[in-house]
Design an enzyme around this catalytic site. Structure first.
Site, PDB file in Angstrom:
ATOM      1  N   MET A   1       0.844  -1.179   0.000  1.00  0.00           N
ATOM      2  CA  MET A   1       0.000   0.000   0.000  1.00  0.00           C
ATOM      3  C   MET A   1       0.884   1.235   0.000  1.00  0.00           C
ATOM      4  O   MET A   1       1.837   1.337   0.739  1.00  0.00           O
ATOM      5  CB  MET A   1      -0.839   0.013   1.272  1.00  0.00           C
ATOM      6  N   CYS A   2       0.528   2.150  -0.833  1.00  0.00           N
ATOM      7  CA  CYS A   2       1.279   3.382  -0.870  1.00  0.00           C
ATOM      8  C   CYS A   2       0.305   4.548  -0.883  1.00  0.00           C
ATOM      9  O   CYS A   2      -0.867   4.385  -1.177  1.00  0.00           O
ATOM     10  CB  CYS A   2       2.146   3.451  -2.127  1.00  0.00           C
TER      11      CYS A   2
END
Ligand SMILES: *[C@@H]1O[C@H](CO)[C@@H](O)[C@H](O)[C@H]1NC(C)=O
Ligand SMILES: *[C@@H]1O[C@H](CO)[C@@H](O)[C@H](O)[C@H]1NC(C)=O
Ligand SMILES: *[C@@H]1O[C@H](CO)[C@@H](O)[C@H](O)[C@H]1NC(C)=O
Ligand SMILES: *[C@@H]1O[C@H](CO)[C@@H](O)[C@H](O)[C@H]1NC(C)=O
Ligand SMILES: *[C@@H]1O[C@H](CO)[C@@H](O)[C@H](O)[C@H]1NC(C)=O
Ligand SMILES: *[C@@H]1O[C@H](CO)[C@@H](O)[C@H](O)[C@H]1NC(C)=O
Length: 615
Positions: A1-2
């Site tokens: 996840m960014c």
């Protein structure tokens, strides 16, 4: 996840951006933050990119990625298949390399179409002055947009912020109907932004019509969206929904002596055909869970050996059939010495009232919890013994019986009214935004506390508890099961009024709107803890398999609650060795966790929720 963020400025003046958003992005990607500005001279524009990376394992890949020709990629995604990723590579770099070698829109679309897994991205293509962005077919990663016409600023971001200013409504979710391309040269000349849409196609559906409907309501003010004149599209990663309706619907023939739901499932499993379907679903789901819990091959190289103290995988866990199946399958694929965290959230009423007299109001009575009262069986019960806690505890017993060797951390997350109000105000209202209903508030808060994973685990047989915080960065959720297998009560209602045909229409519509109803919000909420939500029921192969089946094999709403809805999943649970949990009727999270009872009002789930406003 960014956390990814892109600000496009068409005016030559200096631009400012909201630093609170920066903090929200950083929480999604705590391990590395980098900014990059690209300036176009002719035409004149600025693109500011900000990337915040969550380190999952292996080597950390810095972003934004700029290739040798000056193209820039922001990638918030996972490749679970479709594009080969060699052991020494990382997926962000692979996507960047693939896109770099593309000369035409058709090639870009072909790369994106091939990826299996969730993604949201922004890609600056230097040579033609194009800015591309979009979300995967289901919209499993969040992406929001907003345009400020006065300043000529377009913003794209994974997460925004609730503001008390007048522009409350400015943020919108980018519809997951395709990918978008901005011609920066044309935008500069026009002084406004036009999005060229390349839609996902799914043979048989009237895509273009649906797309134009969706997008009309979702384009930022002063911007325009047009379907690409090229006729190019993205290829849907799943097969279309089987719309066939049975010639004659045979009432399922249940032996009259079978009075328990479990024995009904057992009888149905004696049919050869049912068995084949169950086995196919198990194969697809098992593979989907495996891809999501095991180190991907390219990550293995630098991974430390499995840790027996800390779980790497957690499950949003109510003890219902969806989460139980995920737990059993995770058990098959997570290294035996690693614990698995089961996150179970419960909300208590602020002021427990003595409600003896409320027996005449049975509904109220059920909803009331009192402090450490003694129930009929002589056991003390707690104000946190909400329905999902009770089924969760029963569920973990079944799991322990199935695999006693595994450490199952049943994390009891007890949330008080005070804490709920505090965290809603500080964090959750920003994450749920721009969604804004009572239901968004309930689910957003319940998922946020569950995903945080801070609660108690029971350490002795006497029931002694100690504080515990889950360290798992991967969180599996059961979302998508109800939408595909007719788990909601509205499916029953629809079936009653309009039969199989109506039910099929309802299911087709629900999968189409899951991105705007649920997924963007859940991604923002879970990502806030520096954790990554993964959705096995929305794996492309699982959805394809379920889509290929006619509806009456997935659900049989002529059968009672607890059996008929999600019938195929219940059979699957039974086949996997589960017992009572296979026949629990569906209970929506806001009721199961009792968060919906926290607010003493007569509001409807679809009402705008004033508690989410910070102002
Ligand atoms: C990534 O950030 C988290 C949260 O700050 C931290 O616990 C973890 O150790 C970091 N990982 C690396 C490899 O820096
Ligand atoms: C990511 O992959 C690229 C290309 O394979 C490589 O050059 C780069 O060093 C990798 N980065 C990390 C941190 O592994
Ligand atoms: C109903 O039963 C008939 C005869 O047993 C069979 O041919 C038909 O395929 C069945 N229909 C469905 C929808 O199962
Ligand atoms: C359910 O069936 C079993 C045997 O099939 C019987 O012993 C039991 O009494 C039945 N229970 C009810 C409530 O009818
Ligand atoms: C949390 O709630 C459970 C009831 O499900 C209760 O048994 C437990 O004592 C509570 N723990 C704490 C620390 O409040
Ligand atoms: C839909 O289901 C029916 C009944 O099982 C089957 O005959 C048909 O081939 C399916 N259609 C598709 C497109 O999979």
């Amino acid at each position: 996840m960014c956390g990814i963020f892109c600000l496009l400025s068409l005016s030559p003046t200096h631009f400012e951006w909201d630093k609170t958003i920066y903090e929200h992005l950083k929480r999604r990607g705590p391990n590395l933050s980098q900014d990059l500005t690209v300036t176009g001279k002719n035409p004149c524009y600025h693109c500011f990119f900000s990337a915040h990376v969550l380190h999952m394992r292996g080597l950390l890949t810095p972003q934004p990625v700029r290739d040798s020709t000056g193209n820039v990629l922001l990638w918030n995604g996972e490749i679970f298949g479709g594009l080969p990723v060699m052991p020494e590579e990382n997926d962000t770099a692979v996507v960047s390399q693939r896109l770099s070698s593309c000369n035409s829109p058709a090639e870009i679309l072909s790369v994106l179409s091939s990826i299996r897994g969730p993604w949201g991205f922004v890609y600056y293509q230097k040579a033609g002055h194009f800015l591309w962005f979009g979300r995967d077919f289901f919209g499993r990663r969040s992406l929001l947009w907003k345009f400020d016409a006065d300043a000529e600023l377009l913003t794209l971001t994974s997460v925004a912020a609730q503001t008390s200013e007048a522009d409350q409504s400015a943020w919108q979710e980018v519809p997951a109907i395709g990918v978008y391309r901005i011609d920066l040269k044309a935008a500069k000349e026009a002084g406004s932004v036009t999005f060229e849409v390349y839609p996902w196609t799914n043979a048989g559906n009237d895509v273009l019509f649906t797309c134009s409907e969706t997008i009309r309501d979702s384009v930022p003010n002063s911007c325009t969206a047009v379907m690409s004149q090229s006729g190019l599209t993205l290829t849907s990663p799943v097969c279309p929904l089987n719309m066939s309706i049975p010639q004659s619907l045979n009432e399922t023939d249940i032996h009259p002596n079978l009075n328990s739901s479990v024995s009904v499932l057992e009888q149905l499993l004696t049919s050869r055909e049912r068995n084949d379907e169950v086995n196919c679903l198990i194969d697809a789901l098992s593979e989907a869970v495996k891809r999501r819990v095991q180190s991907l091959p390219f990550e293995v190289l630098n991974d430390s050996p499995p840790d027996s103290e800390h779980a790497s995988v957690a499950i949003l866990f109510s003890g219902g059939v969806d989460s139980m199946i995920l737990a059993v399958l995770a058990d098959h694929h997570v290294p035996a010495i690693q614990p698995i965290d089961l996150l179970n959230v419960a909300f208590r009423l602020q002021e427990p009232k003595k409600q003896k007299e409320s027996a005449k109001k049975p509904k109220k009575h059920r909803n009331t919890c009192t402090d450490s009262k003694t129930d009929g069986a002589g056991q003390t019960s707690s104000p946190f013994d909400v329905p999902d806690r009770v089924t969760g505890k029963a569920g973990v017993k079944e799991l322990q019986d199935l695999n006693p060797e595994r450490t199952w951390n049943f994390v009891e997350i007890n949330v008080t009214q005070e804490e709920l109000q505090k965290m809603r105000h500080e964090r959750i209202c920003h994450l749920v935004h721009p969604l804004d209903t009572v239901l968004d508030d309930s689910i957003g808060c319940a998922v946020w506390f569950a995903a945080r994973g801070a609660g108690f685990i029971t350490v002795t047989t006497d029931g002694d508890q100690r504080p515990f915080t889950s360290s798992a960065k991967v969180i599996l959720t059961g979302i998508g099961a109800d939408e595909q297998l007719a788990g909601y009560s509205r499916h029953r209602a629809r079936f009653k009024t309009s039969g199989q045909g109506g039910l099929i229409q309802e299911l087709a519509m629900e999968l189409g709107r899951i991105s705007s109803r649920n997924l963007g919000r859940d991604d923002r909420v879970i990502g806030d803890h520096g954790k990554e939500a993964r959705f096995p029921y929305l794996d492309e192969d699982v959805v394809s398999y379920l889509n290929s089946l006619p509806v009456w094999k997935k659900a049989d709403l002529s059968l009672p609650r607890g059996v008929g809805e999600k019938l195929l999943l219940r059979l699957t649970a039974k086949r996997l060795g589960l017992g009572q949990s296979a026949v629990l009727p569906k209970r929506a999270m806001q009721f199961g966790s009792r968060i919906a009872k926290m607010e003493d009002s007569h509001e409807k789930a679809s009402d705008k929720c004033t508690r989410l406003l910070t102002g």
